[in-house]
Motif scaffolding. Structure first.
Motif, PDB file in Angstrom:
ATOM      1  N   ARG A  27     -16.093   0.417  -7.160  1.00  0.00           N
ATOM      2  CA  ARG A  27     -15.658  -0.475  -6.086  1.00  0.00           C
ATOM      3  C   ARG A  27     -14.249  -0.133  -5.623  1.00  0.00           C
ATOM      4  N   GLU A  28     -13.374   0.193  -6.551  1.00  0.00           N
ATOM      5  CA  GLU A  28     -11.992   0.525  -6.169  1.00  0.00           C
ATOM      6  C   GLU A  28     -11.963   1.672  -5.161  1.00  0.00           C
ATOM      7  N   TYR A  29     -12.802   2.660  -5.371  1.00  0.00           N
ATOM      8  CA  TYR A  29     -12.872   3.779  -4.429  1.00  0.00           C
ATOM      9  C   TYR A  29     -13.234   3.279  -3.031  1.00  0.00           C
ATOM     10  N   TRP A  30     -14.303   2.471  -2.943  1.00  0.00           N
ATOM     11  CA  TRP A  30     -14.752   1.992  -1.638  1.00  0.00           C
ATOM     12  C   TRP A  30     -13.729   1.059  -1.000  1.00  0.00           C
ATOM     13  N   LEU A  31     -13.063   0.240  -1.804  1.00  0.00           N
ATOM     14  CA  LEU A  31     -12.023  -0.641  -1.275  1.00  0.00           C
ATOM     15  C   LEU A  31     -10.864   0.172  -0.699  1.00  0.00           C
ATOM     16  N   ARG A  32     -10.365   1.130  -1.472  1.00  0.00           N
ATOM     17  CA  ARG A  32      -9.231   1.922  -1.010  1.00  0.00           C
ATOM     18  C   ARG A  32      -9.611   2.817   0.169  1.00  0.00           C
ATOM     19  N   ALA A  47     -11.984   2.123   2.429  1.00  0.00           N
ATOM     20  CA  ALA A  47     -12.101   1.231   3.584  1.00  0.00           C
ATOM     21  C   ALA A  47     -10.724   0.817   4.101  1.00  0.00           C
ATOM     22  N   ALA A  48      -9.794   0.576   3.178  1.00  0.00           N
ATOM     23  CA  ALA A  48      -8.442   0.169   3.579  1.00  0.00           C
ATOM     24  C   ALA A  48      -7.706   1.293   4.297  1.00  0.00           C
ATOM     25  N   VAL A  49      -7.789   2.510   3.778  1.00  0.00           N
ATOM     26  CA  VAL A  49      -7.075   3.606   4.441  1.00  0.00           C
ATOM     27  C   VAL A  49      -7.694   3.908   5.799  1.00  0.00           C
ATOM     28  N   LEU A  50      -9.005   3.816   5.908  1.00  0.00           N
ATOM     29  CA  LEU A  50      -9.643   4.016   7.211  1.00  0.00           C
ATOM     30  C   LEU A  50      -9.281   2.891   8.182  1.00  0.00           C
ATOM     31  N   ALA A  95       0.821  -1.210   0.000  1.00  0.00           N
ATOM     32  CA  ALA A  95       0.000   0.000   0.000  1.00  0.00           C
ATOM     33  C   ALA A  95       0.860   1.267   0.000  1.00  0.00           C
ATOM     34  N   PRO A  96       0.405   2.294  -0.710  1.00  0.00           N
ATOM     35  CA  PRO A  96       1.079   3.593  -0.616  1.00  0.00           C
ATOM     36  C   PRO A  96       0.860   4.189   0.774  1.00  0.00           C
ATOM     37  N   SER A  97       1.482   5.301   1.040  1.00  0.00           N
ATOM     38  CA  SER A  97       1.339   5.922   2.351  1.00  0.00           C
ATOM     39  C   SER A  97      -0.118   6.290   2.609  1.00  0.00           C
ATOM     40  N   GLU A 112      -3.047   7.784   0.006  1.00  0.00           N
ATOM     41  CA  GLU A 112      -4.365   7.179  -0.178  1.00  0.00           C
ATOM     42  C   GLU A 112      -5.485   8.159   0.161  1.00  0.00           C
ATOM     43  N   ILE A 113      -5.281   8.975   1.194  1.00  0.00           N
ATOM     44  CA  ILE A 113      -6.280  10.004   1.504  1.00  0.00           C
ATOM     45  C   ILE A 113      -6.414  10.953   0.318  1.00  0.00           C
ATOM     46  N   GLY A 114      -5.288  11.348  -0.258  1.00  0.00           N
ATOM     47  CA  GLY A 114      -5.318  12.224  -1.439  1.00  0.00           C
ATOM     48  C   GLY A 114      -6.042  11.572  -2.599  1.00  0.00           C
ATOM     49  N   TRP A 115      -5.784  10.289  -2.834  1.00  0.00           N
ATOM     50  CA  TRP A 115      -6.426   9.583  -3.943  1.00  0.00           C
ATOM     51  C   TRP A 115      -7.939   9.526  -3.731  1.00  0.00           C
ATOM     52  N   THR A 116      -8.385   9.156  -2.505  1.00  0.00           N
ATOM     53  CA  THR A 116      -9.828   9.055  -2.262  1.00  0.00           C
ATOM     54  C   THR A 116     -10.494  10.428  -2.318  1.00  0.00           C
ATOM     55  N   ALA A 117      -9.805  11.464  -1.852  1.00  0.00           N
ATOM     56  CA  ALA A 117     -10.373  12.820  -1.919  1.00  0.00           C
ATOM     57  C   ALA A 117     -10.531  13.255  -3.373  1.00  0.00           C
ATOM     58  N   ALA A 118      -9.540  12.956  -4.198  1.00  0.00           N
ATOM     59  CA  ALA A 118      -9.634  13.314  -5.619  1.00  0.00           C
ATOM     60  C   ALA A 118     -10.787  12.577  -6.291  1.00  0.00           C
ATOM     61  N   ARG A 119     -10.970  11.304  -5.956  1.00  0.00           N
ATOM     62  CA  ARG A 119     -12.082  10.539  -6.532  1.00  0.00           C
ATOM     63  C   ARG A 119     -13.423  11.092  -6.062  1.00  0.00           C
ATOM     64  N   ALA A 120     -13.500  11.486  -4.801  1.00  0.00           N
ATOM     65  CA  ALA A 120     -14.741  12.064  -4.280  1.00  0.00           C
ATOM     66  C   ALA A 120     -15.055  13.377  -4.990  1.00  0.00           C
ATOM     67  N   ARG A 121     -14.031  14.198  -5.245  1.00  0.00           N
ATOM     68  CA  ARG A 121     -14.251  15.454  -5.988  1.00  0.00           C
ATOM     69  C   ARG A 121     -14.708  15.164  -7.408  1.00  0.00           C
ATOM     70  N   ALA A 122     -14.116  14.167  -8.038  1.00  0.00           N
ATOM     71  CA  ALA A 122     -14.510  13.811  -9.399  1.00  0.00           C
ATOM     72  C   ALA A 122     -15.972  13.353  -9.430  1.00  0.00           C
ATOM     73  N   HIS A 123     -16.410  12.700  -8.371  1.00  0.00           N
ATOM     74  CA  HIS A 123     -17.801  12.262  -8.290  1.00  0.00           C
ATOM     75  C   HIS A 123     -18.741  13.468  -8.311  1.00  0.00           C
ATOM     76  N   LEU A 124     -18.321  14.555  -7.680  1.00  0.00           N
ATOM     77  CA  LEU A 124     -19.138  15.773  -7.695  1.00  0.00           C
ATOM     78  C   LEU A 124     -19.309  16.321  -9.104  1.00  0.00           C
ATOM     79  N   HIS A 125     -18.395  15.948  -9.999  1.00  0.00           N
ATOM     80  CA  HIS A 125     -18.447  16.417 -11.393  1.00  0.00           C
ATOM     81  C   HIS A 125     -18.949  15.331 -12.337  1.00  0.00           C
TER      82      HIS A 125
END
Length: 159
Positions: A90-95, A97-100, A65-67, A71-84
């Motif tokens: 599934r990858e978003y939810w997996l990553r 859940a893993a970082v949490l 796993a990356p740091s 991973e927080i940065g990756w999930t935040a970017a995906r969440a922002r993209a969802h707003l657009h």
């Protein structure tokens, strides 16, 4: 799935039913008297018990796993993209859940004051189980965070 039929003394019916339940995953036993009325016929629908799952240890699951910050940065970017308009997959939810889970693990071993990290990790794990078709809240999973570790280790190995 299979059906078990046993003929027993009526006094032993509960003991036989309990023994079958201990050996197999069974439904309710149906009891009927034998033709002569002296014994009891038991009918039980049964299935083999599933093999216990061994969950990977956190250090094994997250070895690739990356740091946590990455991973927080990756999930935040995906969440922002969802707003657009981009879908959350599934990858978003997996990553997520893993970082949490990793944050909660750090907190669970630390001596500092507790936050809600463990609860958040559990909720994210339950969401992943729901996405994967393993949970509707009526049949609790034995170890939701263990499931996240298993799925993450498999996913990371295939990246």
């Amino acid at each position: 799935m299979f059906e078990i039929r046993a003929i027993t003394d009526p006094a032993d019916a509960d003991r036989v039913t309990a023994a079958l339940s201990a050996a197999f995953d069974t439904g309710p036993a149906r009891q009927y008297p034998t033709r002569d009325g002296r014994r009891t016929r038991l009918y039980v629908t049964a299935d083999h018990r599933p093999e216990p799952t061994t969950w990977p240890a956190p250090d094994q699951a997250y070895a690739l796993a990356p740091s946590i910050l990455s991973e927080i940065g990756w999930t935040a970017a995906r969440a922002r993209a969802h707003l657009h308009g981009q879908p959350i997959d599934r990858e978003y939810w997996l990553r997520k859940a893993a970082v949490l889970d990793r944050i909660a693990l750090d907190e669970e071993t630390a001596t500092r004051p507790r936050t809600d990290a463990t609860e958040m990790a559990l909720n994210a794990a339950l969401r992943l189980l729901e996405i994967d078709g393993h949970g509707d809240g009526n049949d609790p999973h034995p170890d939701p965070r263990g499931y996240v570790r298993q799925q993450y280790a498999t996913w990371a190995k295939n990246q």
